[in-house]
Design a protein around this motif. Sequence first.
Motif, PDB file in Angstrom:
ATOM      1  N   GLN A 151       0.807  -1.218   0.000  1.00 47.52           N
ATOM      2  CA  GLN A 151       0.000   0.000   0.000  1.00 47.52           C
ATOM      3  C   GLN A 151       0.845   1.275   0.000  1.00 47.52           C
ATOM      4  OE1 GLN A 151      -3.383   0.357  -0.392  1.00 47.52           O
ATOM      5  NE2 GLN A 151      -3.241  -1.825  -0.864  1.00 47.52           N
ATOM      6  N   ASP A 152       2.109   1.180   0.432  1.00 43.37           N
ATOM      7  CA  ASP A 152       2.942   2.385   0.450  1.00 43.37           C
ATOM      8  C   ASP A 152       3.559   2.710  -0.913  1.00 43.37           C
ATOM      9  OD1 ASP A 152       4.761   0.283   0.357  1.00 43.37           O
ATOM     10  OD2 ASP A 152       6.133   1.188   1.820  1.00 43.37           O
ATOM     11  N   ARG A 153       3.251   1.919  -1.926  1.00 41.86           N
ATOM     12  CA  ARG A 153       3.762   2.178  -3.280  1.00 41.86           C
ATOM     13  C   ARG A 153       2.776   3.059  -4.032  1.00 41.86           C
ATOM     14  NH1 ARG A 153       7.590  -2.016  -3.580  1.00 41.86           N
ATOM     15  NH2 ARG A 153       8.376  -1.949  -1.470  1.00 41.86           N
ATOM     16  N   ASP A 154       3.287   3.958  -4.829  1.00 41.57           N
ATOM     17  CA  ASP A 154       2.461   4.857  -5.639  1.00 41.57           C
ATOM     18  C   ASP A 154       2.348   4.254  -7.040  1.00 41.57           C
ATOM     19  OD1 ASP A 154       1.420   6.857  -7.262  1.00 41.57           O
ATOM     20  OD2 ASP A 154       2.754   8.421  -6.511  1.00 41.57           O
ATOM     21  N   PRO A 155       1.184   3.705  -7.397  1.00 42.70           N
ATOM     22  CA  PRO A 155       1.045   3.054  -8.699  1.00 42.70           C
ATOM     23  C   PRO A 155       1.357   3.974  -9.878  1.00 42.70           C
ATOM     24  CG  PRO A 155      -0.802   2.463  -7.307  1.00 42.70           C
ATOM     25  CD  PRO A 155      -0.027   3.540  -6.588  1.00 42.70           C
ATOM     26  N   GLN A 156       1.006   5.258  -9.765  1.00 39.55           N
ATOM     27  CA  GLN A 156       1.296   6.197 -10.864  1.00 39.55           C
ATOM     28  C   GLN A 156       2.798   6.385 -11.039  1.00 39.55           C
ATOM     29  OE1 GLN A 156      -1.131   7.825 -12.955  1.00 39.55           O
ATOM     30  NE2 GLN A 156       0.748   8.024 -14.113  1.00 39.55           N
ATOM     31  N   ALA A 157       3.490   6.618  -9.933  1.00 34.33           N
ATOM     32  CA  ALA A 157       4.942   6.801 -10.001  1.00 34.33           C
ATOM     33  C   ALA A 157       5.630   5.524 -10.476  1.00 34.33           C
ATOM     34  CB  ALA A 157       5.485   7.239  -8.642  1.00 34.33           C
ATOM     35  N   MET A 158       5.137   4.372 -10.012  1.00 31.65           N
ATOM     36  CA  MET A 158       5.714   3.092 -10.442  1.00 31.65           C
ATOM     37  C   MET A 158       5.495   2.890 -11.945  1.00 31.65           C
ATOM     38  SD  MET A 158       7.041   1.720  -7.696  1.00 31.65           S
ATOM     39  CE  MET A 158       7.324   0.023  -8.085  1.00 31.65           C
ATOM     40  N   ALA A 159       4.314   3.225 -12.435  1.00 32.37           N
ATOM     41  CA  ALA A 159       4.029   3.088 -13.870  1.00 32.37           C
ATOM     42  C   ALA A 159       4.964   3.976 -14.681  1.00 32.37           C
ATOM     43  CB  ALA A 159       2.568   3.439 -14.146  1.00 32.37           C
ATOM     44  N   ARG A 160       5.187   5.183 -14.214  1.00 33.98           N
ATOM     45  CA  ARG A 160       6.094   6.100 -14.926  1.00 33.98           C
ATOM     46  C   ARG A 160       7.528   5.580 -14.905  1.00 33.98           C
ATOM     47  NH1 ARG A 160       3.294  11.819 -13.173  1.00 33.98           N
ATOM     48  NH2 ARG A 160       1.725  11.674 -14.824  1.00 33.98           N
ATOM     49  N   MET A 161       7.937   5.059 -13.757  1.00 32.85           N
ATOM     50  CA  MET A 161       9.287   4.502 -13.662  1.00 32.85           C
ATOM     51  C   MET A 161       9.451   3.337 -14.640  1.00 32.85           C
ATOM     52  SD  MET A 161      11.170   1.698 -12.177  1.00 32.85           S
ATOM     53  CE  MET A 161       9.985   1.012 -11.062  1.00 32.85           C
ATOM     54  N   LEU A 162       8.445   2.475 -14.715  1.00 31.51           N
ATOM     55  CA  LEU A 162       8.526   1.327 -15.619  1.00 31.51           C
ATOM     56  C   LEU A 162       8.504   1.776 -17.084  1.00 31.51           C
ATOM     57  CD1 LEU A 162       6.266  -1.240 -13.753  1.00 31.51           C
ATOM     58  CD2 LEU A 162       8.774  -1.265 -13.953  1.00 31.51           C
ATOM     59  N   LEU A 163       7.699   2.776 -17.403  1.00 35.67           N
ATOM     60  CA  LEU A 163       7.685   3.305 -18.768  1.00 35.67           C
ATOM     61  C   LEU A 163       9.064   3.829 -19.158  1.00 35.67           C
ATOM     62  CD1 LEU A 163       6.309   4.352 -21.396  1.00 35.67           C
ATOM     63  CD2 LEU A 163       5.899   6.478 -20.145  1.00 35.67           C
ATOM     64  N   VAL A 164       9.650   4.635 -18.289  1.00 34.39           N
ATOM     65  CA  VAL A 164      10.979   5.196 -18.581  1.00 34.39           C
ATOM     66  C   VAL A 164      12.006   4.073 -18.690  1.00 34.39           C
ATOM     67  CG1 VAL A 164      12.830   6.664 -17.674  1.00 34.39           C
ATOM     68  CG2 VAL A 164      10.447   7.464 -17.621  1.00 34.39           C
ATOM     69  N   LEU A 165      11.931   3.102 -17.800  1.00 32.28           N
ATOM     70  CA  LEU A 165      12.832   1.953 -17.867  1.00 32.28           C
ATOM     71  C   LEU A 165      12.672   1.221 -19.204  1.00 32.28           C
ATOM     72  CD1 LEU A 165      14.706  -0.252 -16.411  1.00 32.28           C
ATOM     73  CD2 LEU A 165      12.538  -1.454 -16.105  1.00 32.28           C
ATOM     74  N   MET A 166      11.420   0.957 -19.588  1.00 37.72           N
ATOM     75  CA  MET A 166      11.173   0.194 -20.816  1.00 37.72           C
ATOM     76  C   MET A 166      11.675   0.944 -22.048  1.00 37.72           C
ATOM     77  SD  MET A 166       7.519  -1.292 -19.462  1.00 37.72           S
ATOM     78  CE  MET A 166       6.703  -1.378 -21.019  1.00 37.72           C
ATOM     79  N   GLN A 167      11.517   2.261 -22.060  1.00 42.73           N
ATOM     80  CA  GLN A 167      12.022   3.035 -23.191  1.00 42.73           C
ATOM     81  C   GLN A 167      13.552   3.058 -23.179  1.00 42.73           C
ATOM     82  OE1 GLN A 167      10.043   4.093 -25.798  1.00 42.73           O
ATOM     83  NE2 GLN A 167       8.732   2.757 -24.585  1.00 42.73           N
ATOM     84  N   GLY A 168      14.125   3.188 -21.992  1.00 42.02           N
ATOM     85  CA  GLY A 168      15.592   3.139 -21.877  1.00 42.02           C
ATOM     86  C   GLY A 168      16.144   1.790 -22.299  1.00 42.02           C
ATOM     87  N   ILE A 169      15.421   0.737 -21.930  1.00 40.73           N
ATOM     88  CA  ILE A 169      15.819  -0.611 -22.343  1.00 40.73           C
ATOM     89  C   ILE A 169      15.870  -0.693 -23.870  1.00 40.73           C
ATOM     90  CG2 ILE A 169      14.839  -2.946 -22.566  1.00 40.73           C
ATOM     91  CD1 ILE A 169      14.194  -2.823 -19.581  1.00 40.73           C
ATOM     92  N   ARG A 170      14.897  -0.075 -24.529  1.00 33.91           N
ATOM     93  CA  ARG A 170      14.867  -0.107 -25.995  1.00 33.91           C
ATOM     94  C   ARG A 170      16.087   0.610 -26.583  1.00 33.91           C
ATOM     95  NH1 ARG A 170       9.356  -1.317 -28.171  1.00 33.91           N
ATOM     96  NH2 ARG A 170       8.850  -3.073 -26.853  1.00 33.91           N
ATOM     97  N   VAL A 171      16.468   1.733 -25.994  1.00 37.90           N
ATOM     98  CA  VAL A 171      17.621   2.488 -26.500  1.00 37.90           C
ATOM     99  C   VAL A 171      18.909   1.710 -26.247  1.00 37.90           C
ATOM    100  CG1 VAL A 171      19.000   4.583 -26.217  1.00 37.90           C
ATOM    101  CG2 VAL A 171      16.507   4.733 -26.262  1.00 37.90           C
ATOM    102  N   VAL A 172      19.100   1.257 -25.021  1.00 38.26           N
ATOM    103  CA  VAL A 172      20.330   0.538 -24.671  1.00 38.26           C
ATOM    104  C   VAL A 172      20.402  -0.778 -25.431  1.00 38.26           C
ATOM    105  CG1 VAL A 172      21.597  -0.577 -22.792  1.00 38.26           C
ATOM    106  CG2 VAL A 172      20.565   1.667 -22.436  1.00 38.26           C
ATOM    107  N   GLY A 173      19.291  -1.470 -25.546  1.00 40.40           N
ATOM    108  CA  GLY A 173      19.276  -2.731 -26.278  1.00 40.40           C
ATOM    109  C   GLY A 173      19.683  -2.566 -27.729  1.00 40.40           C
ATOM    110  N   LYS A 174      19.320  -1.442 -28.316  1.00 39.53           N
ATOM    111  CA  LYS A 174      19.665  -1.196 -29.723  1.00 39.53           C
ATOM    112  C   LYS A 174      21.170  -0.960 -29.889  1.00 39.53           C
ATOM    113  CE  LYS A 174      18.270   1.524 -33.673  1.00 39.53           C
ATOM    114  NZ  LYS A 174      17.322   2.453 -34.242  1.00 39.53           N
ATOM    115  N   ALA A 175      21.778  -0.371 -28.887  1.00 38.79           N
ATOM    116  CA  ALA A 175      23.189   0.007 -29.010  1.00 38.79           C
ATOM    117  C   ALA A 175      24.162  -0.967 -28.360  1.00 38.79           C
ATOM    118  CB  ALA A 175      23.392   1.404 -28.411  1.00 38.79           C
ATOM    119  N   SER A 176      23.677  -1.802 -27.455  1.00 32.83           N
ATOM    120  CA  SER A 176      24.572  -2.661 -26.689  1.00 32.83           C
ATOM    121  C   SER A 176      24.523  -4.100 -27.183  1.00 32.83           C
ATOM    122  CB  SER A 176      24.178  -2.622 -25.208  1.00 32.83           C
ATOM    123  OG  SER A 176      24.972  -3.526 -24.466  1.00 32.83           O
TER     124      SER A 176
END
Length: 194
Positions: A151-176
């Motif tokens: 209950q102490d987790r913020d679903p909105q903030a977690m969703a944003r963190m995962l979105l940014v992570l997933m987009q970063g994964i796409r960038v790093v995956g393309k180059a690494s």
Amino acid sequence: MARTKEFDPDAALRAALELFWRRGYEATSMSDLVEHLGIGRASLYATFGNKHELFLKALDRYAEERRPLLLEELSRPGPALPAVRAVVRRFAAEAAADESRLTGCLVTNTAAELAPHDSTAARRVELSWEHVETLLHSALVRAQAQGELPQDRDPQAMARMLLVLMQGIRVVGKASADPARVRDAAEQALSLLD
């Protein structure tokens, strides 16, 4: 009398999407499109407009094709956190796969190549990201309601963190060339859901 189209516009749009996805917007010329699609320049302009309009239509098609899978994955009945984890792991696996490394994600590619100076493309990218974030947020709210997410987790903030992570994964995956880089990042982020 108007001439009938001598090509399938849907197949042409698919071919344009693949070319833009593989080469990028700037590196794809109208001559490249004419050659790759096998359509005359006048027919291409008459059907799709200029290169920018064709690119936006291809980007829209790309997003339309991917939305249903993500919706299906994140809205299945039952526990929600396993679905969220599976989506993040799928993004990491796709980003690390040899066949994906060359193309990456068309939305992410567009964000890097066009969004800084093309407000129309930037809006398309933002709409795509809003869709992903909304689906993640909904799944995380459901997980919290079902007692899977503390209950102490913020679903909105977690969703944003995962979105940014997933987009970063796409960038790093393309180059690494190191698939462990994206897999390890995904697993560390997913540990925050516990």
